[in-house]
Design an enzyme around this catalytic site. Structure first.
Site, PDB file in Angstrom:
ATOM      1  N   CYS A 122       0.824  -1.230   0.000  1.00  0.00           N
ATOM      2  CA  CYS A 122       0.000   0.000   0.000  1.00  0.00           C
ATOM      3  C   CYS A 122       0.851   1.271   0.000  1.00  0.00           C
ATOM      4  CB  CYS A 122      -0.950  -0.009   1.188  1.00  0.00           C
ATOM      5  SG  CYS A 122      -1.947  -1.499   1.271  1.00  0.00           S
ATOM      6  N   HIS A 249      -2.762   6.935   2.873  1.00  0.00           N
ATOM      7  CA  HIS A 249      -3.335   5.721   2.275  1.00  0.00           C
ATOM      8  C   HIS A 249      -4.681   5.445   2.941  1.00  0.00           C
ATOM      9  CE1 HIS A 249      -4.188   1.695   1.258  1.00  0.00           C
ATOM     10  NE2 HIS A 249      -3.773   1.183   2.394  1.00  0.00           N
ATOM     11  N   ASN A 283     -10.406  -0.015   0.720  1.00  0.00           N
ATOM     12  CA  ASN A 283      -8.935   0.056   0.715  1.00  0.00           C
ATOM     13  C   ASN A 283      -8.438  -0.573  -0.583  1.00  0.00           C
ATOM     14  OD1 ASN A 283      -6.198  -0.551   0.996  1.00  0.00           O
ATOM     15  ND2 ASN A 283      -6.353  -1.041   3.174  1.00  0.00           N
TER      16      ASN A 283
HETATM   17  N1  COA Z   1     -18.159  -7.506  11.413  1.00  0.00           N
HETATM   18  C1  COA Z   1     -18.584  -7.701  12.691  1.00  0.00           C
HETATM   19  N2  COA Z   1     -17.732  -8.087  13.658  1.00  0.00           N
HETATM   20  C2  COA Z   1     -16.454  -8.275  13.337  1.00  0.00           C
HETATM   21  C3  COA Z   1     -15.969  -8.091  12.022  1.00  0.00           C
HETATM   22  C4  COA Z   1     -16.901  -7.694  11.070  1.00  0.00           C
HETATM   23  N3  COA Z   1     -16.519  -7.488   9.766  1.00  0.00           N
HETATM   24  N4  COA Z   1     -14.638  -8.348  12.005  1.00  0.00           N
HETATM   25  C5  COA Z   1     -14.306  -8.690  13.259  1.00  0.00           C
HETATM   26  N5  COA Z   1     -15.395  -8.643  14.059  1.00  0.00           N
HETATM   27  C6  COA Z   1     -15.496  -8.943  15.478  1.00  0.00           C
HETATM   28  C7  COA Z   1     -14.373  -9.833  15.970  1.00  0.00           C
HETATM   29  O1  COA Z   1     -14.654 -11.188  15.718  1.00  0.00           O
HETATM   30  C8  COA Z   1     -14.371  -9.502  17.434  1.00  0.00           C
HETATM   31  O2  COA Z   1     -15.401 -10.200  18.081  1.00  0.00           O
HETATM   32  P1  COA Z   1     -15.244 -10.773  19.558  1.00  0.00           P
HETATM   33  O3  COA Z   1     -14.978  -9.581  20.438  1.00  0.00           O
HETATM   34  O4  COA Z   1     -16.554 -11.437  19.817  1.00  0.00           O
HETATM   35  O5  COA Z   1     -14.075 -11.705  19.498  1.00  0.00           O
HETATM   36  C9  COA Z   1     -14.719  -8.015  17.457  1.00  0.00           C
HETATM   37  O6  COA Z   1     -15.347  -7.743  16.212  1.00  0.00           O
HETATM   38  C10 COA Z   1     -13.534  -7.121  17.628  1.00  0.00           C
HETATM   39  O7  COA Z   1     -12.511  -7.581  16.749  1.00  0.00           O
HETATM   40  P2  COA Z   1     -11.182  -6.807  16.581  1.00  0.00           P
HETATM   41  O8  COA Z   1     -10.298  -7.565  15.656  1.00  0.00           O
HETATM   42  O9  COA Z   1     -10.656  -6.442  17.920  1.00  0.00           O
HETATM   43  O10 COA Z   1     -11.725  -5.475  15.866  1.00  0.00           O
HETATM   44  P3  COA Z   1     -10.976  -4.146  15.550  1.00  0.00           P
HETATM   45  O11 COA Z   1     -11.645  -3.000  16.188  1.00  0.00           O
HETATM   46  O12 COA Z   1      -9.484  -4.274  15.754  1.00  0.00           O
HETATM   47  O13 COA Z   1     -11.243  -3.989  14.001  1.00  0.00           O
HETATM   48  C11 COA Z   1     -10.062  -4.181  11.945  1.00  0.00           C
HETATM   49  C12 COA Z   1     -10.713  -4.936  13.093  1.00  0.00           C
HETATM   50  C13 COA Z   1      -9.441  -5.212  11.020  1.00  0.00           C
HETATM   51  C14 COA Z   1     -11.134  -3.404  11.225  1.00  0.00           C
HETATM   52  C15 COA Z   1      -9.007  -3.194  12.514  1.00  0.00           C
HETATM   53  O14 COA Z   1      -8.167  -3.876  13.411  1.00  0.00           O
HETATM   54  C16 COA Z   1      -8.172  -2.564  11.459  1.00  0.00           C
HETATM   55  O15 COA Z   1      -8.676  -1.855  10.595  1.00  0.00           O
HETATM   56  N6  COA Z   1      -6.837  -2.790  11.495  1.00  0.00           N
HETATM   57  C17 COA Z   1      -5.943  -2.213  10.510  1.00  0.00           C
HETATM   58  C18 COA Z   1      -5.924  -3.089   9.314  1.00  0.00           C
HETATM   59  C19 COA Z   1      -5.462  -2.364   8.094  1.00  0.00           C
HETATM   60  O16 COA Z   1      -5.596  -1.181   7.974  1.00  0.00           O
HETATM   61  N7  COA Z   1      -4.913  -3.142   7.179  1.00  0.00           N
HETATM   62  C20 COA Z   1      -4.489  -2.649   5.932  1.00  0.00           C
HETATM   63  C21 COA Z   1      -3.177  -1.992   6.036  1.00  0.00           C
HETATM   64  S1  COA Z   1      -2.787  -1.365   4.466  1.00  0.00           S
END
Ligand code: COA
Length: 327
Positions: A122, A249, A283
């Protein structure tokens, strides 16, 4: 031995034109919620996305690259024959060879020019812009077409709700050319790097699916990327108050806002425009920065001559950014 002759150098580089394309198919959060256990509110709250564009099976990454590239060349007031180098920033080619750049150059009607792919995930567009600007400054190239093109949908496990809701398809492109005088220079020095010690946090698994440790990537991006943006500004001899447009990004709206918050705390103006293209584009990895700028330009949110601070980050973990003056 007499000294070797070098190509005549330019004062620097500047952006001459932009272009972007997206597939026609819009996939909303509700569309995804009909297939997997997620919902519109969760995605909006945690990522900021409302809808994204996904390419059909027949549309190739190279097709999108060629279409965006052709638009950028036209926007620059040039013809394909004026382009002497093509750099395609991408991390989602279906096969490592042949590369995308040679194919897309042929597609837009030029052959016999420098054509290479660049994979910094990215951060690819900022890396490509940095390489292109230095090629122009050194006289190696005159007009470089830098394209970020991604078909992330080829690499998504549609049952992995932490990943499939985020990524999308599309291409964005920019043409860079020489600045005749130091006052015309419109691309600042790149600030870049890679945190290889965190390489395991984003990657392709044995089944060819993109996986990530969301929280680890989130923590890294919200703490380490704003300082890189500040470093890019400093390298260009500018301060946050000089920035008209911030284009991080488009990974996650909360990450974008964290970077903007840091810039504001360091003196950015109240009228700073912050890219939020992720809301309707998802993204799109290396395509996201040029696409966001092109969309903001189309919406009248930015103007020619605006000072933009761009910063990319992603798998690798790679990161890079620079100041660019919008064409
Ligand atoms: N819909 C509903 N619930 C979801 C979900 C979705 N699409 N994805 C995950 N969950 C749930 C998880 O299972 C978890 O449930 P639990 O508490 O019962 O175990 C809960 O939501 C929290 O999960 P978590 O992974 O802690 O969520 P988060 O707030 O960290 O959000 C991302 C997840 C991936 C959106 C976030 O971490 C993120 O954006 N990270 C950066 C990734 C990124 O930018 N990558 C690209 C880089 S170029």
């Amino acid at each position: 031995m007499s000294s070797l002759r070098l190509a005549p150098a330019a004062a620097g580089a500047r952006l001459l034109g932009l272009g972007s394309v997206q597939p026609d198919t819009v996939v909303t959060n509700d569309d995804l919620a009909r297939r997997i256990d997620t919902n519109d509110q969760w995605i909006r709250d945690r990522v900021g996305i409302r809808s994204r564009r996904i390419a059909d099976e027949k549309t190739l990454l190279v097709d999108m690259a060629a279409d965006a590239g052709a638009l950028a060349v036209e926007d620059a007031g040039l013809t394909p024959a004026d382009i002497d180098t093509v750099i395609v920033a991408t991390c989602t080619m279906p096969n490592p060879i042949p590369n995308a750049a040679a194919q897309m150059a042929d597609r837009i009607g030029v052959n016999g020019i420098g054509a290479m792919d660049l994979n910094a995930a990215c951060a690819g567009f900022c890396y490509g812009t940095g390489v292109a600007a230095d090629m122009i400054r050194s006289g190696t190239a005159r007009h470089v077409l830098v394209v970020g093109s991604e078909k992330l949908s080829d690499w998504l496990d549609m049952d992995d709700r932490s990943v499939c809701i985020i990524f999308a398809d599309g291409a964005g492109a920019a043409v860079l050319g020489p600045a005749e005088t130091p006052e015309d220079v419109g691309v600042g020095p790149v600030a870049w790097g890679a945190a290889g010690d965190l390489v395991s946090t984003i990657g392709i698994d044995e089944k060819n699916y993109l996986r990530q440790e969301g929280q680890a990537v989130f923590r890294w991006a919200t703490t380490k990327i704003a300082p890189i943006a500040m470093e890019a500004l400093d390298k260009a001899g500018l301060t946050p108050a000089d920035v008209d447009v911030l284009v991080p990004h488009q990974a996650n709206l909360r990450i974008v806002e964290a970077i903007a918050k840091k810039l504001r705390s360091q003196g950015a103006r109240d009228d700073l425009v912050v890219a939020d293209d992720i809301v309707h584009s998802g993204n799109t990895s290396s395509a996201s920065i040029p696409m966001a700028i092109d969309h903001m330009r189309g919406a009248g949110r930015v103007r020619s001559g605006d000072v933009a601070l761009i910063v990319g980050f992603g798998a690798g973990l790679s990161y890079g950014g620079q100041v660019v003056v919008l064409p």
